[in-house]
Design a protein around this motif. Sequence first.
Motif, PDB file in Angstrom:
ATOM      1  N   ARG A   1       0.868  -1.173   0.000  1.00  0.00           N
ATOM      2  CA  ARG A   1       0.000   0.000   0.000  1.00  0.00           C
ATOM      3  C   ARG A   1       0.898   1.214   0.000  1.00  0.00           C
ATOM      4  O   ARG A   1       1.953   1.225   0.649  1.00  0.00           O
ATOM      5  CB  ARG A   1      -0.876   0.002   1.251  1.00  0.00           C
ATOM      6  CG  ARG A   1      -2.085   0.908   1.187  1.00  0.00           C
ATOM      7  CD  ARG A   1      -2.436   1.455   2.552  1.00  0.00           C
ATOM      8  NE  ARG A   1      -1.606   2.598   2.897  1.00  0.00           N
ATOM      9  CZ  ARG A   1      -1.690   3.253   4.042  1.00  0.00           C
ATOM     10  NH1 ARG A   1      -2.541   2.837   4.971  1.00  0.00           N
ATOM     11  NH2 ARG A   1      -0.921   4.287   4.283  1.00  0.00           N
ATOM     12  N   ALA A   2       0.495   2.223  -0.692  1.00  0.00           N
ATOM     13  CA  ALA A   2       1.282   3.449  -0.744  1.00  0.00           C
ATOM     14  C   ALA A   2       1.528   3.982   0.669  1.00  0.00           C
ATOM     15  O   ALA A   2       0.623   4.010   1.502  1.00  0.00           O
ATOM     16  CB  ALA A   2       0.566   4.501  -1.574  1.00  0.00           C
ATOM     17  N   GLY A   3       2.769   4.351   0.911  1.00  0.00           N
ATOM     18  CA  GLY A   3       3.111   4.965   2.184  1.00  0.00           C
ATOM     19  C   GLY A   3       3.484   4.002   3.286  1.00  0.00           C
ATOM     20  O   GLY A   3       3.869   4.435   4.373  1.00  0.00           O
ATOM     21  N   LEU A   4       3.356   2.691   3.020  1.00  0.00           N
ATOM     22  CA  LEU A   4       3.721   1.708   4.031  1.00  0.00           C
ATOM     23  C   LEU A   4       4.941   0.911   3.576  1.00  0.00           C
ATOM     24  O   LEU A   4       5.098   0.655   2.382  1.00  0.00           O
ATOM     25  CB  LEU A   4       2.566   0.740   4.288  1.00  0.00           C
ATOM     26  CG  LEU A   4       1.327   1.309   4.945  1.00  0.00           C
ATOM     27  CD1 LEU A   4       0.298   0.212   5.184  1.00  0.00           C
ATOM     28  CD2 LEU A   4       1.663   2.022   6.249  1.00  0.00           C
ATOM     29  N   PRO A   5       5.757   0.478   4.509  1.00  0.00           N
ATOM     30  CA  PRO A   5       6.931  -0.331   4.140  1.00  0.00           C
ATOM     31  C   PRO A   5       6.508  -1.733   3.710  1.00  0.00           C
ATOM     32  O   PRO A   5       5.407  -2.194   4.018  1.00  0.00           O
ATOM     33  CB  PRO A   5       7.741  -0.369   5.436  1.00  0.00           C
ATOM     34  CG  PRO A   5       6.734  -0.188   6.522  1.00  0.00           C
ATOM     35  CD  PRO A   5       5.693   0.727   5.964  1.00  0.00           C
ATOM     36  N   TRP A   6       7.404  -2.391   3.004  1.00  0.00           N
ATOM     37  CA  TRP A   6       7.164  -3.779   2.612  1.00  0.00           C
ATOM     38  C   TRP A   6       7.043  -4.655   3.860  1.00  0.00           C
ATOM     39  O   TRP A   6       7.746  -4.452   4.857  1.00  0.00           O
ATOM     40  CB  TRP A   6       8.312  -4.294   1.747  1.00  0.00           C
ATOM     41  CG  TRP A   6       8.419  -3.636   0.415  1.00  0.00           C
ATOM     42  CD1 TRP A   6       9.256  -2.616   0.072  1.00  0.00           C
ATOM     43  CD2 TRP A   6       7.646  -3.929  -0.746  1.00  0.00           C
ATOM     44  NE1 TRP A   6       9.057  -2.274  -1.241  1.00  0.00           N
ATOM     45  CE2 TRP A   6       8.086  -3.045  -1.769  1.00  0.00           C
ATOM     46  CE3 TRP A   6       6.638  -4.847  -1.049  1.00  0.00           C
ATOM     47  CZ2 TRP A   6       7.535  -3.059  -3.067  1.00  0.00           C
ATOM     48  CZ3 TRP A   6       6.099  -4.852  -2.334  1.00  0.00           C
ATOM     49  CH2 TRP A   6       6.545  -3.975  -3.310  1.00  0.00           C
ATOM     50  N   GLY A   7       6.154  -5.650   3.772  1.00  0.00           N
ATOM     51  CA  GLY A   7       6.063  -6.629   4.835  1.00  0.00           C
ATOM     52  C   GLY A   7       7.074  -7.740   4.624  1.00  0.00           C
ATOM     53  O   GLY A   7       7.964  -7.646   3.773  1.00  0.00           O
ATOM     54  N   GLN A   8       6.914  -8.816   5.381  1.00  0.00           N
ATOM     55  CA  GLN A   8       7.831  -9.949   5.295  1.00  0.00           C
ATOM     56  C   GLN A   8       7.546 -10.831   4.090  1.00  0.00           C
ATOM     57  O   GLN A   8       8.417 -11.578   3.650  1.00  0.00           O
ATOM     58  CB  GLN A   8       7.752 -10.782   6.568  1.00  0.00           C
ATOM     59  CG  GLN A   8       8.240 -10.055   7.807  1.00  0.00           C
ATOM     60  CD  GLN A   8       9.701  -9.697   7.690  1.00  0.00           C
ATOM     61  OE1 GLN A   8      10.538 -10.531   7.394  1.00  0.00           O
ATOM     62  NE2 GLN A   8      10.015  -8.426   7.900  1.00  0.00           N
ATOM     63  N   GLY A   9       6.354 -10.750   3.575  1.00  0.00           N
ATOM     64  CA  GLY A   9       5.986 -11.602   2.453  1.00  0.00           C
ATOM     65  C   GLY A   9       5.609 -13.002   2.905  1.00  0.00           C
ATOM     66  O   GLY A   9       5.787 -13.377   4.068  1.00  0.00           O
ATOM     67  N   THR A  10       5.089 -13.775   1.947  1.00  0.00           N
ATOM     68  CA  THR A  10       4.735 -15.161   2.217  1.00  0.00           C
ATOM     69  C   THR A  10       5.212 -16.014   1.044  1.00  0.00           C
ATOM     70  O   THR A  10       5.005 -15.665  -0.127  1.00  0.00           O
ATOM     71  CB  THR A  10       3.218 -15.315   2.465  1.00  0.00           C
ATOM     72  OG1 THR A  10       2.916 -16.658   2.844  1.00  0.00           O
ATOM     73  CG2 THR A  10       2.385 -14.919   1.254  1.00  0.00           C
ATOM     74  N   GLN A  11       5.873 -17.122   1.366  1.00  0.00           N
ATOM     75  CA  GLN A  11       6.487 -17.955   0.338  1.00  0.00           C
ATOM     76  C   GLN A  11       5.456 -18.866  -0.310  1.00  0.00           C
ATOM     77  O   GLN A  11       4.712 -19.564   0.385  1.00  0.00           O
ATOM     78  CB  GLN A  11       7.594 -18.810   0.958  1.00  0.00           C
ATOM     79  CG  GLN A  11       8.240 -19.800  -0.001  1.00  0.00           C
ATOM     80  CD  GLN A  11       9.099 -19.135  -1.046  1.00  0.00           C
ATOM     81  OE1 GLN A  11       9.942 -18.299  -0.737  1.00  0.00           O
ATOM     82  NE2 GLN A  11       8.899 -19.508  -2.312  1.00  0.00           N
ATOM     83  N   VAL A  12       5.438 -18.864  -1.627  1.00  0.00           N
ATOM     84  CA  VAL A  12       4.614 -19.785  -2.406  1.00  0.00           C
ATOM     85  C   VAL A  12       5.557 -20.657  -3.232  1.00  0.00           C
ATOM     86  O   VAL A  12       6.374 -20.134  -3.995  1.00  0.00           O
ATOM     87  CB  VAL A  12       3.636 -19.028  -3.322  1.00  0.00           C
ATOM     88  CG1 VAL A  12       2.935 -20.000  -4.276  1.00  0.00           C
ATOM     89  CG2 VAL A  12       2.621 -18.257  -2.493  1.00  0.00           C
ATOM     90  N   THR A  13       5.442 -21.952  -3.060  1.00  0.00           N
ATOM     91  CA  THR A  13       6.254 -22.901  -3.815  1.00  0.00           C
ATOM     92  C   THR A  13       5.340 -23.873  -4.545  1.00  0.00           C
ATOM     93  O   THR A  13       4.517 -24.534  -3.913  1.00  0.00           O
ATOM     94  CB  THR A  13       7.208 -23.669  -2.897  1.00  0.00           C
ATOM     95  OG1 THR A  13       8.037 -22.739  -2.176  1.00  0.00           O
ATOM     96  CG2 THR A  13       8.102 -24.608  -3.699  1.00  0.00           C
ATOM     97  N   VAL A  14       5.489 -23.914  -5.864  1.00  0.00           N
ATOM     98  CA  VAL A  14       4.679 -24.804  -6.694  1.00  0.00           C
ATOM     99  C   VAL A  14       5.609 -25.879  -7.244  1.00  0.00           C
ATOM    100  O   VAL A  14       6.469 -25.594  -8.076  1.00  0.00           O
ATOM    101  CB  VAL A  14       3.976 -24.052  -7.819  1.00  0.00           C
ATOM    102  CG1 VAL A  14       3.065 -25.008  -8.592  1.00  0.00           C
ATOM    103  CG2 VAL A  14       3.195 -22.871  -7.270  1.00  0.00           C
ATOM    104  N   SER A  15       5.438 -27.084  -6.762  1.00  0.00           N
ATOM    105  CA  SER A  15       6.346 -28.165  -7.139  1.00  0.00           C
ATOM    106  C   SER A  15       5.691 -29.507  -6.900  1.00  0.00           C
ATOM    107  O   SER A  15       4.892 -29.669  -5.972  1.00  0.00           O
ATOM    108  CB  SER A  15       7.637 -28.066  -6.321  1.00  0.00           C
ATOM    109  OG  SER A  15       8.484 -29.169  -6.593  1.00  0.00           O
TER     110      SER A  15
END
Length: 112
Positions: A97-111
């Motif tokens: 979102r504009a004005g907010l820092p990046w979060g930690q994210g979430t890993q998606v693995t397709v295998s």
Amino acid sequence: QVHLVESGGGLVQPGGSLKLSCATSGSIFSAYDMFWFRQAPGKERELVASISRGGSPNYTDSVKGRFTIYRDNAKNTVYLQMNSLKPDDTAVYYCKRAGLPWGQGTQVTVSS
């Protein structure tokens, strides 16, 4: 302090589905466009999908017809429903979102 928290990632087989969530707090969620990005190993972060304040979605070509972005303003949450997943979808997924820092994210693995 307002921040973004992504969740819902995991390991899935090709053709499978996952639903990512991004929750935020604090200021007026409904006033902002929201975005989902992803970053695969060795690649630059790319925009996957966006949703306007009014709920209009947009998608990068590679996910059109497979991914759906939507928001629940009452829960201050944006979602990314991912269907027919492919190995090329493997990445860390971030909401923004504009004005907010990046979060930690979430890993998606397709295998398989």
